[in-house]
Scaffold this motif. Structure first.
Motif, mmCIF file in Angstrom:
data_model
loop_
_atom_site.group_PDB
_atom_site.id
_atom_site.type_symbol
_atom_site.label_atom_id
_atom_site.label_comp_id
_atom_site.label_asym_id
_atom_site.label_seq_id
_atom_site.Cartn_x
_atom_site.Cartn_y
_atom_site.Cartn_z
ATOM 1 N N ALA A 1 -13.624 -1.973 -3.722
ATOM 2 C CA ALA A 1 -13.546 -0.554 -3.350
ATOM 3 C C ALA A 1 -13.603 -0.374 -1.838
ATOM 4 O O ALA A 1 -12.856 0.439 -1.268
ATOM 5 C CB ALA A 1 -14.678 0.215 -4.028
ATOM 6 N N LEU A 2 -14.472 -1.116 -1.161
ATOM 7 C CA LEU A 2 -14.547 -1.016 0.302
ATOM 8 C C LEU A 2 -13.245 -1.491 0.948
ATOM 9 O O LEU A 2 -12.768 -0.904 1.921
ATOM 10 C CB LEU A 2 -15.731 -1.837 0.817
ATOM 11 N N ALA A 3 -12.681 -2.572 0.403
ATOM 12 C CA ALA A 3 -11.438 -3.099 0.971
ATOM 13 C C ALA A 3 -10.281 -2.143 0.745
ATOM 14 O O ALA A 3 -9.424 -1.964 1.630
ATOM 15 C CB ALA A 3 -11.133 -4.466 0.349
ATOM 16 N N VAL A 4 -10.217 -1.528 -0.429
ATOM 17 C CA VAL A 4 -9.136 -0.571 -0.707
ATOM 18 C C VAL A 4 -9.172 0.589 0.283
ATOM 19 O O VAL A 4 -8.149 0.982 0.862
ATOM 20 C CB VAL A 4 -9.242 -0.058 -2.162
ATOM 21 N N GLU A 5 -10.345 1.145 0.497
ATOM 22 C CA GLU A 5 -10.459 2.276 1.414
ATOM 23 C C GLU A 5 -10.158 1.866 2.851
ATOM 24 O O GLU A 5 -9.479 2.588 3.594
ATOM 25 C CB GLU A 5 -11.865 2.872 1.320
ATOM 26 N N GLY A 6 -10.646 0.690 3.260
ATOM 27 C CA GLY A 6 -10.426 0.266 4.636
ATOM 28 C C GLY A 6 -8.996 -0.149 4.917
ATOM 29 O O GLY A 6 -8.410 0.242 5.937
ATOM 30 N N LEU A 7 -8.397 -0.922 4.012
ATOM 31 C CA LEU A 7 -7.042 -1.439 4.259
ATOM 32 C C LEU A 7 -5.968 -0.375 4.081
ATOM 33 O O LEU A 7 -4.880 -0.504 4.646
ATOM 34 C CB LEU A 7 -6.780 -2.622 3.321
ATOM 35 N N GLY B 1 -6.382 2.653 5.104
ATOM 36 C CA GLY B 1 -6.630 3.676 6.115
ATOM 37 C C GLY B 1 -7.345 4.894 5.570
ATOM 38 O O GLY B 1 -7.220 5.984 6.132
ATOM 39 N N GLY B 2 -8.091 4.727 4.472
ATOM 40 C CA GLY B 2 -8.811 5.842 3.875
ATOM 41 C C GLY B 2 -7.980 6.689 2.947
ATOM 42 O O GLY B 2 -8.482 7.663 2.381
ATOM 43 N N ARG B 3 -6.716 6.344 2.767
ATOM 44 C CA ARG B 3 -5.842 7.150 1.897
ATOM 45 C C ARG B 3 -6.169 6.943 0.419
ATOM 46 O O ARG B 3 -6.079 7.869 -0.384
ATOM 47 C CB ARG B 3 -4.377 6.782 2.166
ATOM 48 N N LEU B 4 -6.564 5.733 0.043
ATOM 49 C CA LEU B 4 -6.892 5.416 -1.341
ATOM 50 C C LEU B 4 -8.401 5.174 -1.459
ATOM 51 O O LEU B 4 -8.977 4.455 -0.649
ATOM 52 C CB LEU B 4 -6.131 4.169 -1.815
ATOM 53 N N VAL B 5 -9.007 5.777 -2.467
ATOM 54 C CA VAL B 5 -10.443 5.631 -2.715
ATOM 55 C C VAL B 5 -10.614 5.276 -4.185
ATOM 56 O O VAL B 5 -10.129 5.982 -5.066
ATOM 57 C CB VAL B 5 -11.221 6.922 -2.381
ATOM 58 N N LEU B 6 -11.319 4.183 -4.427
ATOM 59 C CA LEU B 6 -11.535 3.712 -5.791
ATOM 60 C C LEU B 6 -12.863 4.259 -6.312
ATOM 61 O O LEU B 6 -13.927 3.991 -5.745
ATOM 62 C CB LEU B 6 -11.546 2.181 -5.818
ATOM 63 N N ASP B 7 -12.805 5.042 -7.389
ATOM 64 C CA ASP B 7 -13.987 5.667 -7.970
ATOM 65 C C ASP B 7 -14.635 4.697 -8.954
ATOM 66 O O ASP B 7 -14.198 4.546 -10.095
ATOM 67 C CB ASP B 7 -13.576 6.966 -8.679
ATOM 68 N N LEU B 8 -15.692 4.029 -8.503
ATOM 69 C CA LEU B 8 -16.399 3.087 -9.373
ATOM 70 C C LEU B 8 -17.192 3.794 -10.470
ATOM 71 O O LEU B 8 -17.443 3.215 -11.532
ATOM 72 C CB LEU B 8 -17.332 2.212 -8.547
ATOM 73 N N GLY B 9 -17.586 5.023 -10.223
ATOM 74 C CA GLY B 9 -18.311 5.763 -11.247
ATOM 75 C C GLY B 9 -17.465 6.019 -12.485
ATOM 76 O O GLY B 9 -17.977 6.042 -13.607
ATOM 77 N N TRP C 1 0.808 -1.207 0.000
ATOM 78 C CA TRP C 1 0.000 0.000 0.000
ATOM 79 C C TRP C 1 0.843 1.259 0.000
ATOM 80 O O TRP C 1 0.477 2.262 -0.642
ATOM 81 C CB TRP C 1 -0.940 0.010 1.214
ATOM 82 N N GLU C 2 1.969 1.225 0.714
ATOM 83 C CA GLU C 2 2.787 2.439 0.794
ATOM 84 C C GLU C 2 3.449 2.804 -0.522
ATOM 85 O O GLU C 2 3.936 3.937 -0.687
ATOM 86 C CB GLU C 2 3.841 2.292 1.890
ATOM 87 N N ASP C 3 3.494 1.884 -1.490
ATOM 88 C CA ASP C 3 4.091 2.187 -2.796
ATOM 89 C C ASP C 3 3.067 2.691 -3.812
ATOM 90 O O ASP C 3 3.431 3.003 -4.951
ATOM 91 C CB ASP C 3 4.782 0.941 -3.372
ATOM 92 N N ILE C 4 1.801 2.751 -3.424
ATOM 93 C CA ILE C 4 0.738 3.156 -4.345
ATOM 94 C C ILE C 4 0.266 4.564 -3.992
ATOM 95 O O ILE C 4 -0.155 4.835 -2.866
ATOM 96 C CB ILE C 4 -0.453 2.179 -4.270
ATOM 97 N N ALA C 5 0.365 5.468 -4.972
ATOM 98 C CA ALA C 5 -0.111 6.841 -4.774
ATOM 99 C C ALA C 5 -1.591 6.980 -5.126
ATOM 100 O O ALA C 5 -2.300 7.797 -4.530
ATOM 101 C CB ALA C 5 0.703 7.812 -5.618
ATOM 102 N N ASP C 6 -2.065 6.165 -6.079
ATOM 103 C CA ASP C 6 -3.464 6.264 -6.485
ATOM 104 C C ASP C 6 -3.852 5.003 -7.247
ATOM 105 O O ASP C 6 -3.003 4.332 -7.853
ATOM 106 C CB ASP C 6 -3.685 7.493 -7.373
ATOM 107 N N LEU C 7 -5.142 4.690 -7.196
ATOM 108 C CA LEU C 7 -5.733 3.603 -7.974
ATOM 109 C C LEU C 7 -6.876 4.192 -8.787
ATOM 110 O O LEU C 7 -7.742 4.883 -8.246
ATOM 111 C CB LEU C 7 -6.264 2.486 -7.065
ATOM 112 N N ALA C 8 -6.877 3.899 -10.105
ATOM 113 C CA ALA C 8 -7.901 4.509 -10.952
ATOM 114 C C ALA C 8 -8.167 3.634 -12.168
ATOM 115 O O ALA C 8 -7.291 2.893 -12.634
ATOM 116 C CB ALA C 8 -7.472 5.904 -11.387
ATOM 117 N N PHE C 9 -9.378 3.732 -12.671
ATOM 118 C CA PHE C 9 -9.749 3.065 -13.914
ATOM 119 C C PHE C 9 -9.394 3.973 -15.092
ATOM 120 O O PHE C 9 -9.585 5.199 -15.031
ATOM 121 C CB PHE C 9 -11.252 2.751 -13.932
#
Length: 233
Positions: free
Chosen positions: A206-212, A214-222, A159-167
């Motif tokens: 998406a829920l797991a990404v945000e929870g694991l 610590g809320g730093r990464l949020v996956l935009d399903l829209g 997780w610490e090596d990821i700045a963002d997750l996006a489609f």
């Protein structure tokens, strides 16, 4: 329904009785006014038509006094009836009408809590996507020579090596995939094809990404849905 109609009928009957009684009392007061006025006029006029002796004046005075008393009583009764406001009568035998029920605002729908470790497998059963406490892992099914398959790690990102997750679309095609943007810059990294997983699986991811994270990464399903149509390449 029947009970409510019965109560309305009782209220209507009570109101009619009040109107009838009130009308009768007003008629009685009006009668007093008429009789009092007549007696008063007669009492004043008697001395002029009879002998003007002491007897005539006494009779006239008594008549005028009686007429005035009746007149004052009738007028006073009418004034008091007009000024009096009759309160709303409750339904007989049912007590006062209860106040309307208070409307309570609807309780807000609780937001789904972020989940813990999640593992999803695509529809082709050849890609497994795992999200755990330390990062995300992608496994690919490799066919064996003798038949069957085995899972091999394809990608392992903390997780610490990821700045963002996006489609996003691919660089040379219109396929929508999930990409990871590394911390410190650099080219994005392809993770999985977004088409091979269901909407429910992506919701869990998406829920797991945000929870694991610590809320730093949020996956935009829209964004995945908006990029679903092919683009010109």
């Amino acid at each position: 329904m029947c009970l409510a109609r019965h109560r309305e009928t009782q209220d209507l009957r009570v109101r009619r009785r009040i109107i009838v009684v009130d009308g009768a009392r007003r008629s009685r007061y009006l009668g007093r006014v008429a009789v009092g006025a007549s007696v008063f006029v007669c009492g004043v006029a008697v001395p002029g038509f009879v002998d003007r002796g002491v007897g005539g004046w006494i009779v006239g005075g008594l008549g005028a006094a009686l007429g005035a008393a009746l007149l004052i009583s009738g007028i006073g009764g009418l004034v008091s009836r007009c000024a009096r406001t009759s309160p709303e009568m409750p339904s007989a035998g049912h007590g006062p009408t209860p106040p309307p029920p208070r409307e309570h605002p609807a309780a807000p729908v609780p937001r789904p809590r972020a989940q813990g470790p999640v593992t999803v497998r695509n529809s082709k059963n050849d890609t497994e996507f795992r999200l755990h406490r330390s990062g995300l892992v992608v496994l690919i099914a490799w066919a064996r020579v003798g038949g069957g398959s085995r899972w091999k790690p394809h990608l392992d990102l903390p997780w610490e090596d990821i700045a963002d997750l996006a489609f996003d679309h691919g660089s040379h095609d219109s396929v929508v995939s999930l990409y990871a943007v590394p911390v410190g810059g650099g080219p994005r990294q392809h993770i999985v094809d977004a088409r091979s997983f269901t909407q429910g699986q992506w919701h869990d991811v998406a829920l797991a990404v945000e929870g694991l994270s610590g809320g730093r990464l949020v996956l935009d399903l829209g964004r995945r849905d908006r990029l679903g149509s092919p683009r010109d390449t």
